[in-house]
Write an enzyme that holds these catalytic residues in place. Structure first.
Site, PDB file in Angstrom:
ATOM      1  N   GLU A  19      39.633  31.428  -8.554  1.00  0.00           N
ATOM      2  CA  GLU A  19      38.796  30.380  -8.926  1.00  0.00           C
ATOM      3  C   GLU A  19      37.863  31.171 -10.008  1.00  0.00           C
ATOM      4  O   GLU A  19      37.390  32.033  -9.835  1.00  0.00           O
ATOM      5  CB  GLU A  19      37.864  29.910  -7.743  1.00  0.00           C
ATOM      6  N   ILE A  49      31.213  30.409 -13.802  1.00  0.00           N
ATOM      7  CA  ILE A  49      30.464  31.092 -15.149  1.00  0.00           C
ATOM      8  C   ILE A  49      29.015  30.547 -15.028  1.00  0.00           C
ATOM      9  O   ILE A  49      28.672  29.407 -14.455  1.00  0.00           O
ATOM     10  CB  ILE A  49      30.881  30.555 -16.506  1.00  0.00           C
ATOM     11  N   GLY A  65      25.305  26.208 -25.777  1.00  0.00           N
ATOM     12  CA  GLY A  65      25.674  25.570 -26.735  1.00  0.00           C
ATOM     13  C   GLY A  65      26.110  26.383 -27.947  1.00  0.00           C
ATOM     14  O   GLY A  65      26.101  25.725 -28.988  1.00  0.00           O
ATOM     15  N   LYS A  66      26.378  27.350 -27.909  1.00  0.00           N
ATOM     16  CA  LYS A  66      26.789  28.503 -28.975  1.00  0.00           C
ATOM     17  C   LYS A  66      28.362  28.864 -28.873  1.00  0.00           C
ATOM     18  O   LYS A  66      28.729  29.538 -29.503  1.00  0.00           O
ATOM     19  CB  LYS A  66      25.892  29.547 -28.917  1.00  0.00           C
ATOM     20  N   GLY A  67      28.936  28.480 -28.042  1.00  0.00           N
ATOM     21  CA  GLY A  67      30.527  28.623 -28.077  1.00  0.00           C
ATOM     22  C   GLY A  67      30.633  29.876 -27.004  1.00  0.00           C
ATOM     23  O   GLY A  67      31.932  30.001 -26.629  1.00  0.00           O
ATOM     24  N   ASN A  98      28.333  17.396 -15.918  1.00  0.00           N
ATOM     25  CA  ASN A  98      28.455  18.455 -17.045  1.00  0.00           C
ATOM     26  C   ASN A  98      29.487  18.431 -18.163  1.00  0.00           C
ATOM     27  O   ASN A  98      30.243  19.172 -18.111  1.00  0.00           O
ATOM     28  CB  ASN A  98      28.628  19.578 -16.200  1.00  0.00           C
ATOM     29  N   TYR A 114      35.410  24.055 -21.049  1.00  0.00           N
ATOM     30  CA  TYR A 114      36.690  24.480 -20.323  1.00  0.00           C
ATOM     31  C   TYR A 114      38.050  23.970 -20.929  1.00  0.00           C
ATOM     32  O   TYR A 114      38.980  24.685 -20.975  1.00  0.00           O
ATOM     33  CB  TYR A 114      36.650  23.910 -18.782  1.00  0.00           C
ATOM     34  N   GLU A 115      37.964  22.767 -21.537  1.00  0.00           N
ATOM     35  CA  GLU A 115      39.234  22.073 -21.943  1.00  0.00           C
ATOM     36  C   GLU A 115      39.535  22.912 -23.562  1.00  0.00           C
ATOM     37  O   GLU A 115      40.912  23.310 -23.663  1.00  0.00           O
ATOM     38  CB  GLU A 115      38.920  20.748 -22.510  1.00  0.00           C
TER      39      GLU A 115
END
Length: 193
Positions: free
Chosen positions: A98, A101, A110-112, A142, A149-150
């Site tokens: 599993e 993070i 929000g920065k990748g 979320n 994740y995608e």
């Protein structure tokens, strides 16, 4: 962000934006701060404050558990610690684990970074550990995490309806997974040390 300096920081591998290294005992107070920030933990399954002594005990226990693999996340160019990522419930027989993070530093969201961390951990899981199926759980509110994740290669594979209570209402838990046979290692473009 706190200015955490160390004589030597061990880095296991890096991408373009982040580097991953082992947990560090000198960072336990920082991990504790992240785990006590309710804005940070609202997307996690944690339920309340964690005192430093509990954090120290958990650090010692996790360090010895072979079913967990933890990394500290660093911003690559400054080497400032910004979060943690880990694999839990590692099952080498069935080749599963599993993914988890936490981006603990608010100004690092929000920065990748989360997308790249997920790609790095998937690449390591599949190419080095020989795992085949990595899954995760994310709460439906979320949206940013789901997109990250995608982008990293996870696909939705299930949903547990109204199974998480937060913000005064119940939310679905979304299950996502990534398979080694579907993951493009070259998409990661990391610099494995």
């Amino acid at each position: 962000m706190e200015n955490i300096k160390s004589k030597e920081i061990n880095i296991n591998f890096s991408g373009k934006l982040v580097s991953l290294g082992p947990l560090r005992s000198d960072l336990v107070p920082l991990y504790n701060r992240w785990n006590n920030d309710f804005q940070t933990t609202k997307t996690l399954a944690t339920t309340g404050p964690v005192i430093l002594e509990e954090e120290i005990a958990a650090f010692k226990q996790i360090s010895q558990n072979k079913n967990f693999l933890f990394f500290t996340i660093y911003e690559k160019h400054t080497l400032q610690p910004i979060g943690n990522t880990f694999l839990s419930d590692i099952n080498y027989k069935n080749r599963t684990a599993e993914f988890n993070i936490v981006i603990g530093e608010k100004d690092s969201r929000g920065k990748g970074y989360g997308t790249e961390v997920a790609k790095l951990v998937l690449d390591y899981s599949f190419q080095t550990l020989g795992l085949h199926n990595i899954f995760l759980k994310v709460f439906e509110f979320n949206k940013n995490a789901i997109r990250a994740y995608e982008k990293a290669g996870f696909i939705r594979c299930g949903r547990r309806r109204q199974a998480h209570f937060s913000r005064g209402q119940t939310w679905d838990i979304i299950y996502m997974e990534a398979l080694a046979s579907e993951f493009e290692s070259s998409a990661c473009q990391n610099d494995l040390h």
